[in-house]
Enzyme design. Structure first.
Site, PDB file in Angstrom:
ATOM      1  N   SER A 328       0.804  -1.231   0.000  1.00 35.63           N
ATOM      2  CA  SER A 328       0.000   0.000   0.000  1.00 35.63           C
ATOM      3  C   SER A 328       0.830   1.270   0.000  1.00 35.63           C
ATOM      4  O   SER A 328       0.275   2.365  -0.158  1.00 35.63           O
ATOM      5  CB  SER A 328      -0.938  -0.003   1.206  1.00 35.63           C
ATOM      6  OG  SER A 328      -1.915  -1.024   1.082  1.00 35.63           O
ATOM      7  N   ASP A 352     -16.400   1.380  -1.322  1.00 36.35           N
ATOM      8  CA  ASP A 352     -15.523   0.292  -0.889  1.00 36.35           C
ATOM      9  C   ASP A 352     -16.325  -0.680  -0.028  1.00 36.35           C
ATOM     10  O   ASP A 352     -16.590  -0.424   1.146  1.00 36.35           O
ATOM     11  CB  ASP A 352     -14.339   0.861  -0.099  1.00 36.35           C
ATOM     12  CG  ASP A 352     -13.353  -0.224   0.335  1.00 36.35           C
ATOM     13  OD1 ASP A 352     -13.694  -1.417   0.245  1.00 36.35           O
ATOM     14  OD2 ASP A 352     -12.236   0.131   0.767  1.00 36.35           O
TER      15      ASP A 352
END
Length: 680
Positions: A328, A352
Site C-alpha cells: 500500500s 468500498d
C-alpha cells in the site's frame, strides 16, 4: 752412424712441427680470447653496463596508505594500521607443505591459516608472496628471524591492514578490501593504472571501497635500492614517496545508521533515508550485517560458509539489491498518477465494500473490511484497496508504467556504488520480452488489478522507494542519490563536493502535491500509523504497506501463525518530515513482520526523532521496537550525543562499566541475602 744422425734429425723435425703447432694453437686461443674481450668491452659495453647496473640496483614500489573514510560528522569508518605478516613465496619454495609444517614449530599456525593459504594459493597461481600468518607479535617475529636461514622463500613483511573500527555497522555501504585475484590482476595489467598498482595486493571489493577505489588508492611511490649478490638491500640510492589516498566524507550519519540497525534487532530488512533537497543518503541499512574486518586478510573457510550459506543472507545488500512488492505504500504514487492523467479527481467517490469483482475473480481488501464511500484523500488515509483496484483497471498497465517510471520505479537510481538492480515496473512491452511462450507474453487485463495496491509483478528496492518518496514530497525534485558527500585531497586539504546530479524536475502541480501530502499527513493523525506518531512535536506524512511474500489462493485467508516465518507478509512504511519543507524521506521494510504499522512505522518514528529532535530512544523502547511491540516511544529518550556508537571504544567502556556495575550489584545482593553472623 749416418743412420743414427738421420733419425735424430727426423725426431728434431717432428718436434719442431709439434712445437709450431702448439704455438699456433696457443696463439689461436689467445686470439679468440682477445677478440671476445674486444667484442664485450667495445661492442657490448653499453648493454652489459646497463645489465650490471640493473643487477646492482633494484626499483622497489612504495605502496601508498589507503585513504580514510569518515561519516558526515567526521566519525572514522575505515582507517589503517601496520602489522607484521609471515609470507611464503611459492616460486622460491620447493615443498610448501613441508615448509609450513616446519614453520608451525616456530610460529603458531592454526588450521584456518592453512585453509586460507591454500585458497589464496589456488587464486594467485604462484605469482606472488602469500601470507601464512598475519598480525605477528614482536616475540613471534624475533623467533622467526633467529631461524630464518632454515626457510628459503619465507619472509616477514610489515604491511598496512585496513581496519573498520565500528565492525558490522554500515558494512554494506562501506564495503571491504580484499586480496587482488588473478582476474583482477589481469584487468589491472591491461589498464592505464598498471604502474600505479605495482606492489599493491589489496583493492576495494564492495561498497564505496570498491566504487571509489581510484580516490582511495593513492599514488604509488618508488625507491632505488642497491642490492648485494645475495639479493639483500644494502642502501637506498633514491626515492620518490607515495601519496596517500584521498579521504572520503560520506553523507551518512553513522549514528543514525547504527541506531536503525539496532532497532531492527535480529530481524531482516532494509531502510534508506534521503535528503529530498539534494539526494544525500543519510542512512543505508541492510539487515543482517557482517563484519568487514573478516575479509581484510582473507576470510577463513568456516566464516565464509557461515555467511554464504545462512538462510538470512547477511551478504545480500537488501537496500540496493533486495526487491519487494511495495504494497500500500504504492497508493500515494497511484493517486498522483491519477491526478496527472485526469483519470480521477480528488472528489470522485468510490464505494468500498471490501471486494472488487473482475471477471470471475474476487479481489479482496486486507481484513475483508469495507470502508464505504471513499474519495482520494480517504483512500490513502484509510488505505482502501478497492479504490486502487478500480483505479488500476481504469488506467491500464502501460499508463501506470509511464507515469510512475519517472519516480525511479523500475530503473536504476544511479547511486554511487556498484550492484544496483532495476527492480520491476511491469508493462505490456516488458512481458512480451520477458517470456518465451506466446500465451505467457500476452498481458491479461486481470493482471493489472493487483498493480494498483503494489502487488502483482511490482518489485522495487528500498532505495527506489525512498527516492520516489523524496521526489513526491519535494514537489518533483529529482537527484541521483549519493553516499559520498565530499572528497578531501590528502595533500592540499581541499574538499571537492561530490554534488548529487540534479535530474530534470517532474512537472507536478503544487495543488496535487499538497493534496497527497495532506493525505499522507492524515495517515499519521487518523490513519493506519496514527498510534505510532502520538505526541510527535512535528508534522510528518507517511503511508503503511503490507506486502505478500508469497501468494495465497482466492478462497484462502492469510494466517501468519500457520505460515513459515520466511513466507509471512512484509511490513513497509514510507514517510517524510517535516511536512511543509521535508529534510528527510525514508522507506523501510521489515521482512516477514506483518502489518506496516506494527514493525516498519515505529522505526520510521524513531528515525525522525533522531533527525529532527536529536533524541535516541530509551533502552526499554529499543527492546520493544526490536520485538515489534512498540508504537509511540516509551520511557525517557536520551540525547544522541550521550549514546556511544556500537563497536567504538566508548561503547566498549560503557559496556564494561555496565558489567562492572551489575557485578557489584549482584555481589551486594548476594551479601545482603546471606545470614548475618552475631557479634562476638
Amino acid at each position: 752412424m749416418n743412420t743414427e744422425i738421420r733419425n735424430v734429425e727426423q725426431e728434431l723435425g717432428r718436434f719442431r712441427v709439434r712445437l709450431l703447432a702448439a704455438g699456433f694453437f696457443v696463439l689461436l686461443c689467445f686470439g679468440l680470447l682477445a677478440s671476445r674481450l674486444v667484442h664485450l668491452q667495445i661492442y657490448k659495453h653499453e648493454e652489459l653496463s646497463v645489465q650490471a647496473e640493473n643487477n646492482r640496483i633494484s626499483v622497489v614500489p612504495i605502496t601508498p596508505n589507503r585513504g580514510l573514510i569518515v561519516d558526515r560528522n567526521g566519525v572514522v569508518l575505515a582507517d589503517n594500521y601496520s602489522a607484521y605478516t609471515l609470507e611464503i613465496m611459492p616460486a622460491r619454495t620447493t615443498n610448501i607443505e613441508a615448509t609450513i609444517n616446519a614453520l608451525a614449530e616456530v610460529i603458531d599456525i592454526q588450521p584456518r591459516d592453512r585453509k586460507r593459504f591454500r585458497r589464496l594459493l589456488d587464486e594467485s597461481r604462484n605469482l606472488e608472496s602469500l601470507p601464512i600468518r598475519t598480525k605477528l607479535s614482536d616475540e613471534e617475529v624475533a623467533r622467526f628471524i633467529v631461524q630464518r636461514y632454515r626457510f628459503p622463500g619465507v619472509e616477514v613483511k610489515a604491511r598496512l591492514f585496513r581496519n573498520y573500527p565500528l565492525g558490522e555497522v554500515g558494512s554494506h555501504l562501506i564495503g571491504y578490501i580484499g586480496r587482488i585475484n588473478h582476474a583482477e590482476k589481469e584487468d589491472i595489467d591491461d589498464s592505464d593504472e598498471a604502474a600505479n598498482y605495482r606492489g599493491t595486493e589489496y583493492i576495494g571489493k564492495l561498497g564505496v571501497e570498491q566504487s571509489y577505489e581510484a580516490d582511495l588508492h593513492g599514488t604509488t611511490g618508488f625507491e632505488e635500492v642497491e642490492i648485494s649478490a645475495s639479493g639483500r638491500a644494502v642502501r637506498r640510492l633514491n626515492s620518490n614517496g607515495a601519496t596517500p589516498g584521498n579521504k572520503l566524507v560520506m553523507s551518512i550519519d553513522i549514528g543514525l545508521q547504527a541506531m536503525v540497525e539496532t532497532l531492527f534487532g535480529d530481524r531482516r530488512g532494509a531502510l534508506v533515508a534521503i535528503d529530498p533537497r539534494n539526494g544525500e543518503v543519510l542512512a543505508f541499512v541492510s539487515k543482517p550485517t557482517f563484519d568487514p574486518n573478516l575479509f581484510v586478510d582473507g576470510i577463513d573457510a568456516d566464516s565464509w560458509r557461515e555467511l554464504n550459506e545462512s538462510i538470512d543472507k547477511p551478504l545480500l545488500n537488501r537496500a540496493l539489491r533486495g526487491t519487494y512488492p511495495p504494497g500500500s505504500t504504492y497508493k500515494p504514487f497511484m493517486a498522483m498518477a491519477a491526478l496527472i492523467t485526469g483519470k480521477r479527481s480528488p472528489t470522485t467517490i468510490i464505494q468500498d465494500n471490501a471486494t472488487f469483482q473482475f471477471g470471475n475473480h474476487t479481489f479482496r481488501s486486507h481484513g475483508d473490511v469495507g470502508l464505504g464511500p471513499v474519495d482520494m484523500v480517504r483512500s490513502i488515509v484509510k488505505s482502501s484497496n478497492v479504490y486502487y483496484y478500480s483505479l488500476a483497471n481504469e488506467m491500464g498497465v502501460d499508463t501506470i508504467h509511464d507515469q510512475l517510471e519517472p519516480f525511479a520505479f523500475g530503473r536504476k537510481t544511479g547511486i554511487d556504488i556498484q550492484g544496483e538492480v532495476t527492480g520491476l515496473l511491469p508493462s505490456t512491452d516488458w512481458k512480451r520480452h520477458a517470456y518465451r511462450l506466446p500465451e505467457q507474453r500476452r498481458w491479461y487485463a486481470g493482471e493489472t488489478i493487483s498493480l494498483g495496491i503494489g502487488q502483482g509483478y511490482n518489485n522495487f528496492t528500498m532505495l527506489q522507494l525512498a527516492s520516489a518518496t523524496a521526489t513526491l514530497s519535494s514537489g518533483g525534485l529529482r537527484f541521483q542519490p549519493r553516499l559520498v558527500r565530499e572528497i578531501e585531497d590528502v595533500v592540499t586539504r581541499e574538499r571537492r563536493l561530490v554534488a548529487s546530479e540534479a535530474l530534470p524536475s517532474l512537472p507536478l502541480q503544487p495543488e496535487h502535491v499538497e493534496l497527497i501530502r495532506g493525505a499522507m499527513y492524515g495517515v499519521t493523525q487518523e490513519g493506519t500509523s496514527a498510534r505510532v506518531f502520538v505526541g510527535a512535536p512535528y508534522a510528518t506524512g507517511g503511508k503503511t504497506g503490507t506486502a505478500q511474500a508469497v501468494g495465497i489462493r482466492q478462497n484462502e485467508k492469510y494466517n501468519a501463525a500457520k505460515i513459515d516465518e520466511h513466507r509471512r507478509d512484509h511490513s513497509l512504511y514510507i514517510a517524510f518530515a517535516p511536512l511543509d519543507a521535508p529534510t528527510i524521506a525514508i522507506a523501510v521494510v521489515v521482512e516477514n513482520s506483518g502489518f506496516g504499522a506494527v514493525a516498519a512505522a515505529p522505526i520510521a518514528r524513531r528515525v525522525f526523532d533522531y533527525w529532527l529532535l536529536h533524541q535516541y530512544p530509551s533502552a526499554e523502547d529499543v527492546e520493544l521496537t526490536q520485538q515489534g511491540q512498540s508504537s509511540s516511544p516509551v520511557g525517557v529518550p536520551r540525547q544522541v550525543a550521550e549514546v556511544p556508537l556500537p563497536g567504538s571504544a566508548a561503547a566498549a567502556l560503557a559496556a564494561a562499566s555496565t558489567a562492572s556495575t551489575a557485578s557489584v550489584a549482584s555481589a551486594a545482593s548476594a551479601a545482603a541475602s546471606e545470614p548475618v553472623a552475631p557479634r562476638p
